[in-house]
Design a protein around this motif. Structure first.
Motif, short mmCIF file in Angstrom:
data_model
loop_
_atom_site.label_atom_id
_atom_site.label_comp_id
_atom_site.label_asym_id
_atom_site.label_seq_id
_atom_site.Cartn_x
_atom_site.Cartn_y
_atom_site.Cartn_z
N PRO A 139 0.80 -1.22 0.00
CA PRO A 139 0.00 0.00 0.00
C PRO A 139 0.84 1.27 0.00
N HIS A 140 2.00 1.23 0.67
CA HIS A 140 2.81 2.45 0.80
C HIS A 140 4.30 2.21 0.58
N GLY A 141 4.64 1.19 -0.22
CA GLY A 141 6.04 0.99 -0.58
C GLY A 141 6.86 0.16 0.38
N LYS A 142 6.22 -0.40 1.41
CA LYS A 142 6.94 -1.27 2.33
C LYS A 142 5.99 -2.32 2.91
N VAL A 143 6.55 -3.43 3.35
CA VAL A 143 5.78 -4.50 3.98
C VAL A 143 5.76 -4.24 5.48
N PHE A 144 4.57 -4.05 6.03
CA PHE A 144 4.48 -3.74 7.46
C PHE A 144 3.87 -4.86 8.29
N ASP A 145 3.35 -5.89 7.62
CA ASP A 145 2.67 -6.95 8.37
C ASP A 145 2.82 -8.25 7.59
N ILE A 146 3.48 -9.23 8.19
CA ILE A 146 3.66 -10.52 7.53
C ILE A 146 3.78 -11.61 8.58
N GLY A 147 3.13 -12.74 8.34
CA GLY A 147 3.20 -13.86 9.27
C GLY A 147 4.54 -14.57 9.19
N ILE A 148 4.91 -15.20 10.28
CA ILE A 148 6.21 -15.88 10.36
C ILE A 148 6.30 -17.00 9.33
N ALA A 149 5.25 -17.82 9.25
CA ALA A 149 5.27 -18.97 8.32
C ALA A 149 5.36 -18.49 6.87
N THR A 150 4.63 -17.42 6.55
CA THR A 150 4.66 -16.88 5.20
C THR A 150 6.04 -16.34 4.87
N ALA A 151 6.63 -15.62 5.81
CA ALA A 151 7.97 -15.06 5.60
C ALA A 151 8.99 -16.16 5.36
N GLU A 152 8.94 -17.22 6.17
CA GLU A 152 9.90 -18.31 6.02
C GLU A 152 9.73 -19.02 4.69
N ALA A 153 8.49 -19.20 4.28
CA ALA A 153 8.23 -19.88 3.01
C ALA A 153 8.74 -19.04 1.83
N ILE A 154 8.52 -17.74 1.88
CA ILE A 154 8.96 -16.89 0.78
C ILE A 154 10.48 -16.81 0.72
N LYS A 155 11.13 -16.92 1.85
CA LYS A 155 12.60 -16.98 1.86
C LYS A 155 13.08 -18.23 1.14
N MET A 156 12.33 -19.33 1.27
CA MET A 156 12.68 -20.55 0.55
C MET A 156 12.48 -20.37 -0.95
N VAL A 157 11.42 -19.65 -1.32
CA VAL A 157 11.21 -19.31 -2.73
C VAL A 157 12.41 -18.56 -3.27
N ALA A 158 12.89 -17.61 -2.47
CA ALA A 158 14.04 -16.80 -2.89
C ALA A 158 15.29 -17.64 -3.11
N HIS A 159 15.38 -18.76 -2.40
CA HIS A 159 16.54 -19.65 -2.54
C HIS A 159 16.33 -20.71 -3.62
N GLY A 160 15.23 -20.60 -4.38
CA GLY A 160 15.03 -21.47 -5.52
C GLY A 160 14.32 -22.77 -5.26
N ALA A 161 13.70 -22.92 -4.10
CA ALA A 161 12.99 -24.16 -3.78
C ALA A 161 11.74 -24.31 -4.63
N ASP A 162 11.33 -25.55 -4.85
CA ASP A 162 10.07 -25.85 -5.52
C ASP A 162 8.94 -25.20 -4.73
N PRO A 163 8.07 -24.40 -5.37
CA PRO A 163 7.03 -23.68 -4.63
C PRO A 163 6.19 -24.55 -3.71
N VAL A 164 5.81 -25.76 -4.15
CA VAL A 164 4.93 -26.59 -3.33
C VAL A 164 5.65 -27.21 -2.15
N LEU A 165 6.97 -27.04 -2.10
CA LEU A 165 7.75 -27.57 -0.97
C LEU A 165 8.18 -26.46 -0.02
N CYS A 166 7.72 -25.26 -0.25
CA CYS A 166 8.16 -24.12 0.57
C CYS A 166 7.35 -23.95 1.85
#
Length: 317
Positions: free
Chosen positions: A90-117
């Motif tokens: 909404p304003h150029g930054k992420v201000f609210d994110i769940g722990i599980a979602t953050a950890e999963a997206i970090k795995m995406v960033a490292h190239g993991a298969d999406p369904v295994l994140c």
């Protein structure tokens, strides 16, 4: 602007989210004394009026990806772009994110298969996939095979939440939403969903202990449960029950989303999950113009809805 069920659902969700953001984590007793009756500014997250959270951001990411077809890699990359504050904030930054979602997206960033994140343990059952699953309705609107619907829901949920409980909560929500599109009567759609899913469960070897957790939604009538037995935490089962309870015990969009938010605790997510369904039921025109006009990046959201509608134009109502 010509509105369709896509506009109704998406704006229903984002308005519910924005109504809940300022009072997230407020307990029910507090909101009994000081109920939310209108859209507020600042509050808990100190965000301007009409600001939406990660619930809407990830919903927009999924919706935008589905405009180009169904591609799990593309969906997960859109989530990563949002995480990096490149799109749909909404304003150029992420201000609210769940722990599980953050950890999963970090795995995406490292190239993991999406369904295994996504986390697959019993402790990984927050509401982070349920809050963003709504756009699958648009993609699946003409799909009648529940096995296909379940598989698609499972894949999209598993990017961040892979445990059966999270997947099945999303599946119930999507099947109910698809029934709403067809039937429009919320109670009839609810009973149709129950009937279809009872048969679906009977045909599959799911763990009975997990299925039993959904008894209040699938076997009983969740609308008959008293409010003091409806919970509104970030636990996916609580969020599913609370949203369906609010839908089935109210008669307008406004009453539905305000009831959801005034349950307290995870107010933005309960508001978003409930608001998406309430938008489908009551239509875009039922949402307060004042609330709609307050929504941050309203024009961009309208453009996304219109883009989706061009692709899924048969879904117009």
């Amino acid at each position: 602007m010509r509105t369709t069920f896509i506009h109704s659902a998406i704006f229903g969700l984002v308005v519910g989210d924005a109504l809940g953001v300022p009072v997230e984590f407020k307990i029910r007793d507090f909101l009994k004394r000081f109920p939310v009756t209108d859209m507020l500014a600042y509050g808990v997250h100190h965000q301007p009026l009409g600001t939406w959270s990660d619930d809407s951001s990830l919903t927009f990411c999924l919706a935008e990806s589905l405009c180009n077809g169904y591609n799990l890699n593309d969906i997960s990359q859109k989530f990563l772009q949002w995480f990096n504050a490149e799109i749909w904030t909404p304003h150029g930054k992420v201000f609210d994110i769940g722990i599980a979602t953050a950890e999963a997206i970090k795995m995406v960033a490292h190239g993991a298969d999406p369904v295994l994140c996504g986390g697959a343990s019993e402790m990984d059952n927050g509401n982070g996939s349920l809050m963003r699953i709504l756009p699958l309705l648009f993609y699946l609107r003409e799909e009648n095979d529940l096995k296909v619907i379940f598989q698609r829901v499972k894949e999209v949920s598993s990017i961040t939440h892979a445990h059966f409980r999270s997947v099945f909560a999303c599946f119930i929500y999507v099947v109910y939403g698809l029934e709403l599109i067809k039937e429009k009567d919320k109670k009839e759609a609810y009973f149709n969903m129950q009937f279809k899913l009872k048969n679906f469960v009977a045909d599959h070897d799911f763990e009975q202990r997990e299925i039993d957790l959904f008894q209040r939604v699938l076997i009983n009538d969740i609308s008959t449960v008293p409010e003091n037995e409806i919970y509104s935490s970030g636990y996916v089962l609580h969020s599913l029950e609370a949203s369906l309870w609010c839908i089935l015990t109210t008669g307008t969009y406004e009453a539905t989303v305000l009831k959801a938010i005034n349950l307290g605790d995870d107010t933005d997510t309960t508001g978003a999950i409930t608001g998406g369904l309430a938008g489908l039921i009551y239509g875009f025109e039922s949402i307060s113009e004042k609330w709609l006009n307050a929504i941050v990046k309203k024009n961009e959201i309208e453009e996304l809805c219109e883009k989706m509608n061009r692709i899924y134009e048969k879904a117009e109502i």
